[in-house]
Design an enzyme around this catalytic site. Structure first.
Site, PDB file in Angstrom:
ATOM      1  N   TYR A  37       0.843  -1.195   0.000  1.00  0.00           N
ATOM      2  CA  TYR A  37       0.000   0.000   0.000  1.00  0.00           C
ATOM      3  C   TYR A  37       0.883   1.252   0.000  1.00  0.00           C
ATOM      4  O   TYR A  37       0.568   2.252  -0.643  1.00  0.00           O
ATOM      5  CB  TYR A  37      -0.906   0.012   1.236  1.00  0.00           C
ATOM      6  CG  TYR A  37      -1.897   1.169   1.279  1.00  0.00           C
ATOM      7  CD1 TYR A  37      -3.193   1.009   0.810  1.00  0.00           C
ATOM      8  CD2 TYR A  37      -1.532   2.423   1.786  1.00  0.00           C
ATOM      9  CE1 TYR A  37      -4.104   2.061   0.840  1.00  0.00           C
ATOM     10  CE2 TYR A  37      -2.429   3.481   1.821  1.00  0.00           C
ATOM     11  CZ  TYR A  37      -3.717   3.294   1.349  1.00  0.00           C
ATOM     12  OH  TYR A  37      -4.603   4.337   1.381  1.00  0.00           O
ATOM     13  N   GLU A  80       9.330  -7.669   5.011  1.00  0.00           N
ATOM     14  CA  GLU A  80       9.382  -7.871   6.467  1.00  0.00           C
ATOM     15  C   GLU A  80       8.975  -9.271   6.902  1.00  0.00           C
ATOM     16  O   GLU A  80       9.189  -9.634   8.054  1.00  0.00           O
ATOM     17  CB  GLU A  80       8.505  -6.818   7.159  1.00  0.00           C
ATOM     18  CG  GLU A  80       6.989  -6.951   6.967  1.00  0.00           C
ATOM     19  CD  GLU A  80       6.453  -6.318   5.681  1.00  0.00           C
ATOM     20  OE1 GLU A  80       7.212  -6.226   4.697  1.00  0.00           O
ATOM     21  OE2 GLU A  80       5.268  -5.943   5.656  1.00  0.00           O
ATOM     22  N   ASP A 137       8.618 -10.543  31.986  1.00  0.00           N
ATOM     23  CA  ASP A 137       8.535  -9.085  31.908  1.00  0.00           C
ATOM     24  C   ASP A 137       8.717  -8.426  33.269  1.00  0.00           C
ATOM     25  O   ASP A 137       9.522  -7.510  33.422  1.00  0.00           O
ATOM     26  CB  ASP A 137       7.188  -8.639  31.314  1.00  0.00           C
ATOM     27  CG  ASP A 137       6.915  -9.313  29.979  1.00  0.00           C
ATOM     28  OD1 ASP A 137       7.884  -9.833  29.394  1.00  0.00           O
ATOM     29  OD2 ASP A 137       5.755  -9.332  29.566  1.00  0.00           O
TER      30      ASP A 137
HETATM   31  N1  GLN Z   1      -4.977  -2.868  -0.523  1.00  0.00           N
HETATM   32  C1  GLN Z   1      -3.855  -2.789  -1.393  1.00  0.00           C
HETATM   33  C2  GLN Z   1      -3.915  -3.873  -2.477  1.00  0.00           C
HETATM   34  O1  GLN Z   1      -4.700  -4.767  -2.408  1.00  0.00           O
HETATM   35  C3  GLN Z   1      -2.564  -2.932  -0.597  1.00  0.00           C
HETATM   36  C4  GLN Z   1      -2.396  -4.280   0.009  1.00  0.00           C
HETATM   37  C5  GLN Z   1      -1.230  -4.349   0.967  1.00  0.00           C
HETATM   38  O2  GLN Z   1      -0.688  -3.344   1.386  1.00  0.00           O
HETATM   39  N2  GLN Z   1      -0.859  -5.567   1.357  1.00  0.00           N
HETATM   40  O3  GLN Z   1      -3.171  -3.813  -3.420  1.00  0.00           O
END
Ligand code: GLN
Length: 543
Positions: free
Chosen positions: A94, A190, A247
């Site tokens: 995103y 990640e 913790d």
């Molecule tokens: N919603 C966006 C998409 O489907 C980004 C998905 C995401 O960040 N994993 O492409």
């Protein structure tokens, strides 16, 4: 005590920090974790964070993934000041789409099909162009395995951008601005499904942002001890509950090393602890770690209040939580009265809490705090009526960092690697009424299970294990006699974050050995079962 004007610096003011802006992806916190594993300090804030409100300047910014589509009317967008700050920016999924959208609000479209899973990424290098462009994929070979999870895609590059990576399905799997240190990748570096992801994050944080790799627990200890000393002042007194869990043990040790006996630890023996637990904690805390510890034996009070509570787990938790607060407060008052009387010390003004970074993230998470599934296990929520200021020395740390910190501080190995144990203790592992007899059975069975796990060398492989007592009776034959007695359910799970979990796959011979021992050695049990439910839909604890 320090006044507000001279507050000791926070980690993001001391360490070079990469800021992760969270658009609500389930992986966002992993970006922060991976960076810290690279010894680069990182913090996460919601994507709505206004840059002008930050009291510190990040070395670089990462925009996370998220469930929205940038072209939706209500889609979240970052403060455009992010792009004017003069620091490198990396958009992930995103985040990439957000960068493209910022430049040209027409080039992100819904793709025909969602791309979910592994894909092979190739690298496009640009020897003749600006040097920063190739740095993101430095030392990464073609055909890199990467994890994708997206439905939207770029239709074309925004102006001034070049492609730095592509797949057979995604022509813009990686993009970079030709002049600015601004990058986007469509895959998730990640997650462990992208094995070279850490190299890429290191390229971004260390080579592109030039962040120092000085985030180590050794340095954290020095800074944190100085910070605690400055906060609490020369005479300040701190009180905190300890449970024997990782913790609270690590937090208490840190306090002891910072202010010695001016930290007062309180262990409330609820009578709901495991076999020999109170004794073990007492020994480790007072003898090995030199912590100023008071133990309150409140077993009778807890048991009397739990009497007759048979069918409502939430009620159990509430009774235990409230009784705990009551007992702790009473003890705190006594300690405070004594402390105020002593000439070299001031009053107790501070309450220690073992809050961890995931709790902080949860409370600021872009989706908002997730719905309460259960009243929280931990002994949080203490201070409301106590009029104490909170001190939370672990609030920047992930669980694995707390363990490293514990080792650094000299906390014994077996305490550093302990499985979590819930605040309400065995009460939520005894389904139905909690009585002294039920406690005995649960305790003995649990002890056998855990001892066998340790003997088999499996303790560290398992994230949490225990024996629960079911509220039913079954028939068995023991010593030629028909018996009608209770059922133990063993539970052992593997998980990295306790959000999802799988049951541990023991060898059948192991389970048989444990079952034999429990049935033979624990009076009142004639059957043993193993709970293989995953989380979700199950939870780790039974109630
Ligand atoms: N919603 C966006 C998409 O489907 C980004 C998905 C995401 O960040 N994993 O492409």
């Amino acid at each position: 005590m320090a006044t507000d004007g001279e507050l000791p610096p926070e980690p993001h003011q001391v360490f070079d920090t990469i800021l992760v802006l969270d658009f609500g992806s389930q992986y966002s916190h992993l970006i922060t974790r991976r960076l810290r594993e690279l010894n680069v300090y990182s913090e996460m804030l919601p994507c709505t964070q206004r840059i002008a409100d930050l009291s510190w300047k990040p070395k670089g910014i990462i925009l996370s993934g998220g469930p929205y589509s940038v072209y939706q009317n209500d889609a979240p967008h970052v403060d455009s000041a992010v792009f004017q700050l003069g620091v490198p920016v990396l958009g992930i999924c995103y985040g990439l789409q957000e960068i493209a959208w910022y430049y040209e609000q027409t080039n992100v479209l819904a793709g025909e099909k969602r791309e979910y899973g592994h894909s092979k990424v190739n690298v496009a290098r640009h020897a003749g162009l600006a040097e920063h462009i190739d740095k993101l994929f430095d030392q990464i070979e073609d055909n890199m395995t990467a994890w994708m999870s997206h439905g939207d895609k770029l239709s074309h590059l925004p102006e001034h951008f070049v492609t730095v990576a592509y797949t057979s399905n995604a022509p813009f799997a990686g993009i970079a601005h030709a002049r600015e240190r601004l990058y986007g990748i469509q895959f998730h570096p990640e997650v462990t499904h992208t094995p070279e992801g850490k190299v890429l994050l290191k390229n971004f944080a260390v080579s592109i942002c030039q962040a120092k790799t000085d985030w180590t627990m050794g340095r954290f200890v020095d800074k944190e001890i100085a910070r605690i000393k400055a906060l609490v002042g020369e005479k300040g007194q701190v009180i905190g509950a300890v449970s024997g869990g990782v913790d609270s043990t690590v937090a208490a040790t840190l306090m002891q090393q910072a202010i010695g006996d001016r930290f007062h630890a309180v262990l409330v023996d609820t009578g709901l602890l495991r076999l020999n637990e109170a004794e073990t904690v007492k020994k480790t805390m007072s003898r090995d770690l030199n912590i100023n510890l008071a133990v309150v034996d409140a077993a009778d009070l807890f048991l009397s209040r739990l009497k007759g509570v048979t069918d409502d787990p939430e009620k159990k938790r509430k009774i235990i939580g409230n009784t705990f607060i009551e007992v702790f407060q009473e003890k705190a008052k006594k300690i405070a009265a004594e402390a105020a009387g002593s000439p070299q010390a001031g009053e107790i003004e501070w309450l220690l809490q073992g809050t961890l970074y995931p709790d902080v993230i949860e409370s600021i998470s872009f989706k908002g705090p997730s719905a309460t599934i259960k009243t929280h296990h931990n002994v949080g929520g203490l201070p409301a009526t106590m009029n104490l200021r909170l001190i939370e020395p672990l609030r920047e740390l992930f669980k694995d960092e707390v363990r490293v910190l514990g080792k650094e501080l000299g906390v014994p190995e077996e305490h550093v690697w302990r499985h979590p144990f819930p605040g309400p203790g065995l009460a939520i592992r005894i389904l139905g009424e909690v009585t002294p007899e039920q406690l005995r059975i649960a305790r003995e069975a649990d002890h056998i299970f855990i001892t066998e796990i340790q003997a088999a060398g499996l303790y560290k492989k398992i994230s949490q294990a225990y024996a629960a007592l079911l509220p039913v009776k079954a028939v068995g034959v023991m010593g030629d006699k028909r018996v009608h007695s209770q059922v133990i359910a063993l539970r052992a799970v593997e998980t990295t974050d306790f959000m999802t979990a799988d049951s541990f796959e023991f060898k059948h011979t192991f389970l048989k050995r444990v079952s034999n021992r429990i049935v033979n050695e624990v009076d009142g049990v004639c059957r043993v079962s193993y709970d293989i439910t995953s989380k979700p839909p199950g939870t780790i604890e039974m109630e």
